[in-house]
Design an enzyme around this catalytic site. Structure first.
Site, PDB file in Angstrom:
ATOM      1  N   SER A  12       0.823  -1.214   0.000  1.00 10.02           N
ATOM      2  CA  SER A  12       0.000   0.000   0.000  1.00 10.02           C
ATOM      3  C   SER A  12       0.859   1.268   0.000  1.00 10.02           C
ATOM      4  O   SER A  12       0.609   2.192  -0.783  1.00 10.02           O
ATOM      5  CB  SER A  12      -0.946  -0.007   1.196  1.00 10.02           C
ATOM      6  OG  SER A  12      -0.238  -0.176   2.411  1.00 10.02           O
ATOM      7  N   TRP A  13       1.895   1.309   0.843  1.00  8.64           N
ATOM      8  CA  TRP A  13       2.711   2.517   0.934  1.00  8.64           C
ATOM      9  C   TRP A  13       3.606   2.674  -0.300  1.00  8.64           C
ATOM     10  O   TRP A  13       3.748   3.770  -0.839  1.00  8.64           O
ATOM     11  CB  TRP A  13       3.528   2.483   2.214  1.00  8.64           C
ATOM     12  CG  TRP A  13       4.208   3.749   2.625  1.00  8.64           C
ATOM     13  CD1 TRP A  13       5.435   3.856   3.194  1.00  8.64           C
ATOM     14  CD2 TRP A  13       3.709   5.099   2.541  1.00  8.64           C
ATOM     15  NE1 TRP A  13       5.744   5.171   3.468  1.00  8.64           N
ATOM     16  CE2 TRP A  13       4.696   5.961   3.072  1.00  8.64           C
ATOM     17  CE3 TRP A  13       2.526   5.671   2.062  1.00  8.64           C
ATOM     18  CZ2 TRP A  13       4.544   7.341   3.138  1.00  8.64           C
ATOM     19  CZ3 TRP A  13       2.365   7.050   2.125  1.00  8.64           C
ATOM     20  CH2 TRP A  13       3.359   7.868   2.661  1.00  8.64           C
ATOM     21  N   LYS A 193       6.883   3.877  17.393  1.00  7.28           N
ATOM     22  CA  LYS A 193       5.483   4.311  17.526  1.00  7.28           C
ATOM     23  C   LYS A 193       4.528   3.171  17.232  1.00  7.28           C
ATOM     24  O   LYS A 193       3.391   3.150  17.725  1.00  7.28           O
ATOM     25  CB  LYS A 193       5.206   5.530  16.637  1.00  7.28           C
ATOM     26  CG  LYS A 193       5.560   5.355  15.164  1.00  7.28           C
ATOM     27  CD  LYS A 193       4.448   4.763  14.334  1.00  7.28           C
ATOM     28  CE  LYS A 193       4.896   4.522  12.911  1.00  7.28           C
ATOM     29  NZ  LYS A 193       3.862   3.874  12.093  1.00  7.28           N
ATOM     30  N   ARG A 257      -2.754  -0.576  10.925  1.00  8.27           N
ATOM     31  CA  ARG A 257      -2.813  -2.017  11.176  1.00  8.27           C
ATOM     32  C   ARG A 257      -2.394  -2.336  12.608  1.00  8.27           C
ATOM     33  O   ARG A 257      -2.913  -3.274  13.226  1.00  8.27           O
ATOM     34  CB  ARG A 257      -1.911  -2.755  10.184  1.00  8.27           C
ATOM     35  CG  ARG A 257      -2.365  -2.633   8.747  1.00  8.27           C
ATOM     36  CD  ARG A 257      -1.643  -3.608   7.852  1.00  8.27           C
ATOM     37  NE  ARG A 257      -0.248  -3.305   7.666  1.00  8.27           N
ATOM     38  CZ  ARG A 257       0.233  -2.489   6.732  1.00  8.27           C
ATOM     39  NH1 ARG A 257      -0.592  -1.867   5.911  1.00  8.27           N
ATOM     40  NH2 ARG A 257       1.530  -2.283   6.598  1.00  8.27           N
TER      41      ARG A 257
END
Length: 336
Positions: A12-13, A193, A257
């Site tokens: 996706s990225w 993160k 996700r």
């Protein structure tokens, strides 16, 4: 000026970033190890598994071989999962015939070695086959970039001219890039993160509200900063886009996700069940293990990371882990 760019990784990225580059007028090729996916990109200009509603610019060409993808390119963008980064870097190095700029937009720490992605790339790609390495990171969901939502992220390199080059490659009316020289800080914030996002999702899954969400994000940022500074990062980086910015978007969005996986953990689903049904890599799971081991090795206090590690790898109940964090000895907020 039009540049030739190879994108390694049609997830996706990678697909969203390829779209940005193509819309900016660059010659973009995208490589992946799934021939059916590459055929879909070339024939139908879609990538349904990752971005089902996106129509990919026809100028983007899918390639099935590394050599074809990277031939005569000016820059190579790595967007593959952390666990695949070393193998893909080796494949690139074996096929490379020139010296492009290396960019990576992946987020994680390598299992076992605990190394940052740029360190893996430096080890596997000889100096005569790379002009430099730039990290591209910040608060960004591919689903939103694909529909031209306003997005701002960071390009980090010890050689600022390389970061500026990447800034110029990507910047347009909806995608803004800031430069930074703190590679360690940007990569550390990007990786860690995802751990806190698992925790934020778990808190939501348990039924807790905004107070708890604010608590885990704020104290999570303290942990990220604590480990990052010990590794050599500039503490100011963690209040920027690749620090608090990326933390906010990953801990609060259904696109994340890691948040979704944590939410399901909080609702009582098993980790194996979650990963089997997610359909995409949940980087926070492996990063939690690497960060926990690294913190132990460096004697850095990371209670939230430890609690999430215990839930993921020692089968501790999520509710019990949250209770134990709350009952820890009192501290001053400024303790670092």
């Amino acid at each position: 000026m039009k540049q030739k760019i190879a994108v390694l990784g049609p997830g996706s990225w990678g697909t969203a970033l390829a779209q940005v580059l193509a819309e900016n007028g660059h010659d973009v090729r995208i490589w992946g190890n799934n021939p059916k996916q590459i055929d879909e990109i070339n024939e139908y200009h879609t990538n349904k598994h990752y971005l089902p509603d996106l129509v990919i610019p026809e100028s983007i060409k899918g390639t099935k071989t590394m050599a074809e993808c990277i031939k005569d390119v000016d820059a190579v963008l790595f967007v593959v999962p952390t666990k695949a980064m070393r193998a893909v870097a080796r494949e690139f190095a074996a096929a490379a015939e020139n010296q492009p700029l290396i960019i990576h937009a992946s987020k994680g720490l390598e299992q076992g070695t605990h190394k940052r992605i740029s360190e893996v790339l430096m080890e596997e790609i000889p100096a005569d086959k790379r002009k430099g390495i730039v990290v591209l990171s910040g608060p960004s969901h591919a689903e939103e970039v694909a529909v031209h939502d306003i997005t701002t992220i960071t390009a980090a390199s010890e050689i600022i001219e390389n970061a500026v080059y990447v800034q110029k490659l990507f910047m347009n009316s909806y995608f803004r890039i800031y430069t930074n020289k703190d590679v360690i800080g940007v990569e550390t914030g990007a990786a860690l993160k995802n751990i806190i996002a698992l925790g934020a999702g778990a808190i939501h899954g348990l039924g807790f509200g905004d107070n708890a969400k604010a608590a885990i994000m704020t104290r999570g940022l303290a942990e990220i900063s604590r480990l990052g500074v010990a590794m050599g990062a500039n503490p100011m980086t963690f209040i920027g886009l690749s620090g608090v910015g990326d933390l906010i978007v990953t801990c609060t969005s259904i696109h994340s996700r890691n948040w979704r996986a944590g939410n399901l953990l909080g609702k009582g689903h098993s980790l194996d069940e979650i990963l089997e049904n997610m359909g995409m890599i949940v980087e926070g799971v492996s990063t939690t293990k690497a960060a926990y081991e690294l913190a132990e090795q460096m004697n850095i206090d990371m209670p939230i990371t430890t609690a999430i590690y215990q839930v993921l790898y020692e089968q501790k109940e999520v509710k019990q882990a949250a209770k134990e964090i709350m009952l820890r000895d009192g501290k001053t907020e400024s303790e670092f």
